[in-house]
Design an enzyme around this catalytic site. Structure first.
Site, mmCIF file in Angstrom:
data_model
loop_
_atom_site.group_PDB
_atom_site.id
_atom_site.type_symbol
_atom_site.label_atom_id
_atom_site.label_comp_id
_atom_site.label_asym_id
_atom_site.label_seq_id
_atom_site.Cartn_x
_atom_site.Cartn_y
_atom_site.Cartn_z
ATOM 1 N N ASP A 484 2.497 8.108 -12.940
ATOM 2 C CA ASP A 484 3.728 9.239 -13.034
ATOM 3 C C ASP A 484 4.915 8.875 -13.968
ATOM 4 O O ASP A 484 5.181 9.596 -15.041
ATOM 5 C CB ASP A 484 4.486 9.619 -11.787
ATOM 6 C CG ASP A 484 3.712 10.663 -11.068
ATOM 7 O OD1 ASP A 484 4.108 10.721 -9.838
ATOM 8 O OD2 ASP A 484 3.059 11.432 -11.719
HETATM 9 O O1 CEZ Z 1 4.883 9.032 -6.724
HETATM 10 C C1 CEZ Z 1 3.475 8.651 -6.903
HETATM 11 C C2 CEZ Z 1 2.837 10.048 -6.993
HETATM 12 O O2 CEZ Z 1 2.960 10.771 -5.731
HETATM 13 O O3 CEZ Z 1 3.251 7.816 -8.010
HETATM 14 C C3 CEZ Z 1 1.839 7.615 -8.052
HETATM 15 C C4 CEZ Z 1 1.277 8.939 -8.542
HETATM 16 O O4 CEZ Z 1 -0.237 8.536 -8.781
HETATM 17 C C5 CEZ Z 1 1.361 9.889 -7.217
HETATM 18 O O5 CEZ Z 1 0.613 11.061 -7.643
HETATM 19 C C6 CEZ Z 1 1.776 6.530 -9.355
HETATM 20 O O6 CEZ Z 1 2.700 6.809 -10.431
HETATM 21 O O7 CEZ Z 1 8.395 9.295 -10.043
HETATM 22 C C7 CEZ Z 1 8.308 8.051 -10.007
HETATM 23 O O8 CEZ Z 1 8.968 7.083 -10.478
HETATM 24 C C8 CEZ Z 1 7.861 7.685 -8.439
HETATM 25 O O9 CEZ Z 1 7.427 6.272 -8.586
HETATM 26 C C9 CEZ Z 1 6.788 8.583 -8.197
HETATM 27 O O10 CEZ Z 1 5.782 8.228 -9.372
HETATM 28 C C10 CEZ Z 1 5.906 7.718 -6.815
HETATM 29 C C11 CEZ Z 1 6.701 8.267 -5.678
HETATM 30 O O11 CEZ Z 1 7.638 6.913 -5.511
HETATM 31 C C12 CEZ Z 1 5.933 8.188 -4.388
HETATM 32 O O12 CEZ Z 1 5.393 6.816 -4.215
#
Ligand code: CEZ
Length: 812
Positions: A484
């Site tokens: 993300d």
């Molecule tokens: O969210 C996750 C997502 O739910 O991060 C994963 C992604 O594949 C999942 O779908 C890897 O990036 O926005 C942020 O910085 C957060 O770190 C989100 O990326 C993260 C949340 O912390 C939940 O773990």
């Protein structure tokens, strides 16, 4: 009093298990979680609680003491002195001694402490000064209410005079209006507020909101207090001034921060037990509170509610139980896979992490796991997902689960990968059900009412991905792919992702394989085009992104290849290596190089990190990921979702020993609890990484139970380790035991047939021998299994060779 083990696992009445922690200070952040389809609460061993409910968007009923930002549930949730909690002060009226239970806020060492996590409830068993106290909480099947039970037994043979003061945080509810008082008719502290707003339209939008918080008791209190600051007084929460007086003073909160405190003066005769029940939660009005009271207060109501809640969680029972004996160092290995992982997987599949707009990749993967529990839910979810696809093939950022739902937070940032997940995750649904009828379901689009077959929706998603490539034939990353926060590699429209290119190749290959296996009708031209496109992607990744011993992570808008040994930080990323094995881009020699490089740079005692070295400063052509703290989340933690991709890939290339070693390392256990800081009841989304940079913090759990790891971890257990994988003709049998696991037995439910199995590594044989009900089976597919029938399956497999590459590097 005999010294209790720090952590123990015991069998529970409902055939699940209870994990017990005997200290509130050794694992101060240890938590358990309970949920239903409308609310979730994460309960900390010391009494702190982080809870929310859906109306339909997430909302609070027990707030922090000051205004808090609305956000998604964060990792490494921190507790602080006024953090919301559910505490019980207990005053010995004879000695004047005051303690607080289960531990916060007074933090007085107790004679005996036990934090007990069950499948459907969380409890504390405490003894102190001759009193035995039991505190229990459970949720209900459907309603927005916490059901608390408190009992105190006088273990001495002399009468005891005590006062019990439940102290339930309500917190700072609203800058517009907040108050609380005692409602005699409801025998409840009722706090009222108005959700703050400034736009007229929001007045009408907010009319249905549940702005009240109630605390009901089954016993009329001796006195009460609803004013947080006045309750504390100068003594603070550690020695509240209000408790110094014989009776609480029945103090309201009037545009002051509310709290729910009641006083129950009790005399306990020798060996007498007194019990109290409390209900706590949000409500729109007094009528609703009265309904909740009617429905849940009283011993009969309480046990009925608990049974219904147990039955709801029982729906989360999955398709496999195992008995691995003592071959793993993790004494809770079986318990975790038989009880806690299915529970966590059910939470993801049934309530979608309590979001009204789950990210599409999360929604599809979480429902992949649901296929091992209740595949009909997976079917519904996949149809809902493609119904929100655009006619041009683009899958949405998030799947809206409610007519009022909107795409929020990260779902407002364009990510390029959402189309890969259905062709990849569909295989588990078809393997578990062989339900090819799904593929001919006619489904409309987000922007077109004209329905097309589910198959056509898949093909439009794959075509969209094939077209979203650059002149090199590599996949454009936009503002992120699976990762993300990798948001600045391609935000100018040119940057490409090696992971997404490989994932697209794997999605194309997976879809063609499914069409072969389940004889799905696809035009030969389309089939050849997809096989060829996968090859082109694999070749392009090799041509532009293989660097020395591993695949780089991508190429930036300015054309810089990153994720190589030439980078100072972020030299190697795990995902491109795993997915190069899955897509077939990596040759055997490349696989050996990658595995060695990963073992040398990414493996830690808690598992494999997703990149290293962690970034310690902003890199503007990579993005937000580099600004995260080193070793946290995507910036080089042991990010279990990425780690399980690697484990799954290792199983596909026959690295069974290394796969099992890394799978075992990611499991929370009694043995690693003092490093992770958590109890073995869920796999967290990450353990701290940056192992070679910040070893001191390495291995700590994020304590976040929202993670895409669950369904892949369970898939590895069912389809890889046990090798009991569905296919078009029936159940394919191909166990992949590690050399340390000489035998494994268990029960597999497959298309409603019940198969009791044993797998035995047997020396002197070179091919697997299979016996079904003592009949030798030719080939390795059990073709004629009947629903409702019970079978005995015995498998003798050749010894797993010890030698595995990469292990020599993993002596950590
Ligand atoms: O969210 C996750 C997502 O739910 O991060 C994963 C992604 O594949 C999942 O779908 C890897 O990036 O926005 C942020 O910085 C957060 O770190 C989100 O990326 C993260 C949340 O912390 C939940 O773990």
């Amino acid at each position: 009093m005999p010294k209790l083990p720090l952590i123990s696992i015991e069998n529970a009445v409902d055939d699940s298990s209870i994990v017990k922690l005997s200290s509130p200070t050794k694992l101060p952040n240890a938590t358990g979680f309970l949920w239903n389809r409308a609310m979730v609460m994460q309960v900390n061993c010391r009494g702190y609680v982080n809870s929310q409910f859906m109306q339909p968007e997430p909302a609070k009923y027990s707030y922090a003491p000051n205004m808090e930002a609305k956000s998604f549930i964060q990792p490494e949730h921190s507790y602080f002195s006024h953090h919301p909690g559910r505490f019980f002060y207990l005053k010995d009226e004879d000695s004047g001694e005051i303690i607080s239970l289960p531990y916060e806020p007074m933090r007085i060492e107790l004679d005996k402490f036990s934090f007990e996590l069950g499948n459907s409830d969380i409890a504390w068993s405490i003894e102190h000064s001759g009193l035995q106290i039991t505190i229990k909480v459970n949720l209900t099947k459907d309603d927005l209410v916490e059901c608390w039970f408190f009992s105190v037994l006088n273990l001495t043979d002399t009468p005891r005079n005590i006062s019990i003061y439940p102290y339930f945080s309500i917190g700072y509810m609203s800058w517009m209006n907040q108050s609380a008082t005692y409602d005699e008719e409801l025998n409840a502290i009722v706090a009222d507020s108005v959700t703050p707003y400034q736009k007229v339209a929001d007045y009408f939008n907010n009319k249905q909101l549940k702005d009240k918080t109630f605390f009901i008791s089954d016993t009329v209190p001796t006195a009460w207090h609803a004013n947080q600051k006045k309750f504390e007084g100068e003594g603070g929460l550690h020695q509240p001034s209000a408790l110094q007086a014989e009776l609480l003073e029945n103090v309201e909160a009037r545009y002051e921060t509310p709290v729910a405190v009641m006083q129950f003066q009790q005399q306990l005769l020798a060996n007498e037990r007194k019990t109290l029940q409390f209900l706590f939660g949000p409500a729109k009005d007094e009528a609703e509170i009265a309904m909740i009271k009617e429905k849940y207060l009283g011993h009969q109501q309480r046990s009925q509610a608990l049974n219904e809640y147990r039955d709801y969680l029982e729906l989360g029972r999955a398709c496999l139980t195992i008995n691995s004996g003592t071959c793993t160092e993790n004494s809770g290995f079986d318990d975790f896979f038989n009880h806690w992982l299915p529970r966590q997987m059910f939470y993801h599949g049934d309530v979608n992490r309590l979001s009204t707009d789950p990210q599409t990749r999360n929604y599809i993967q979480d429902n992949m796991g649901m296929a091992f529990i209740d595949a009909t839910r997976t079917r519904q979810a996949y149809i809902r997902a493609v119904s929100q696809q655009a006619l041009n093939g683009a899958m949405p950022e998030g799947v809206l689960l409610h007519e009022e739902a909107e795409l929020k937070y990260i779902n407002q940032v364009p990510h390029a990968d959402h189309g890969v997940w259905l062709p990849i995750c569909l295989s588990v649904y078809l393997n578990e059900t062989a339900d090819v009828s799904l593929l001919s379901e006619m489904i409309a689009f987000a922007d077109s009412a004209e329905p097309k077959t589910f198959t056509k929706h898949i093909e439009l998603a794959l075509d969209y991905l094939i077209n979203a490539t650059d002149h090199r034939g590599l996949s454009l990353i936009e503002q992120g792919d699976w990762c993300d926060p990798m948001n600045m590699v391609g935000y100018q429209g040119k940057g490409v992702s090696s992971w997404l290119s490989l994932a697209t190749a794997y999605a194309l290959t997976s879809w063609c394989d499914l069409c072969d296996e389940y004889d799905i009708d696809m035009a030969q031209g389309k089939y050849d085009e997809y096989r060829f496109a996968a090859q082109v992607l694999n070749v392009a990744v090799n041509e532009h992104l293989w660097h020395e011993q591993w695949f780089a992570r991508g190429i930036t808008d300015e054309g810089r290849v990153f994720g190589t040994s030439e980078d100072e930080e972020g030299k190697i990323f795990l995902n491109p290596q795993s997915w190069a094995m899955l897509s077939g881009a990596a040759s055997e020699d490349q696989q050996l190089d990658m595995i060695k490089a990963i073992s040398k740079q990414l493996i830690t005692p808690q598992g494999v990190m997703m990149l290293a070295p962690s970034y310690t400063r902003m890199v503007e052509d990579i993005g937000r990921i580099t600004q995260k703290h080193p070793g946290v989340s995507e910036n080089g933690s042991v990010y279990n979702h990425a780690a399980i991709f690697y484990v799954y890939a290792l199983y596909q290339v026959g690295q069974n020993n290394l796969a099992f070693d890394l799978l075992s390392k990611m499991l929370p256990s009694l043995e690693n609890a003092e490093v992770t800081g958590q109890l073995p009841i869920y796999v967290p989304n990450y353990y701290r990484g940056a192992y070679h940079q910040l070893p001191e913090q390495a291995g700590r759990s994020s304590h976040l139970f929202n993670t895409g790891t669950t369904s892949w971890l369970y898939r590895c257990l069912v389809e890889e380790l046990c090798g009991l994988k569905g296919c078009a003709r029936g159940l394919q049998v191909l166990p992949k035991l590690p050399s340390v696991m000489t035998t494994l037995s268990g029960q597999r439910v497959f298309r409603s047939a019940v198969i009791n199995f044993t797998i035995e590594q047997t020396s002197g044989i070179s091919t697997m021998e299979i016996f079904l009900d003592n009949q030798s089976i030719t080939g390795n597919v059990l073709t004629d299994l009947k629903a409702g029938q019970h079978y005995l399956l015995q498998m003798k497999v050749p010894m797993t060779t010890k030698v595995n590459i990469g292990n020599e590097g993993t002596s950590v």
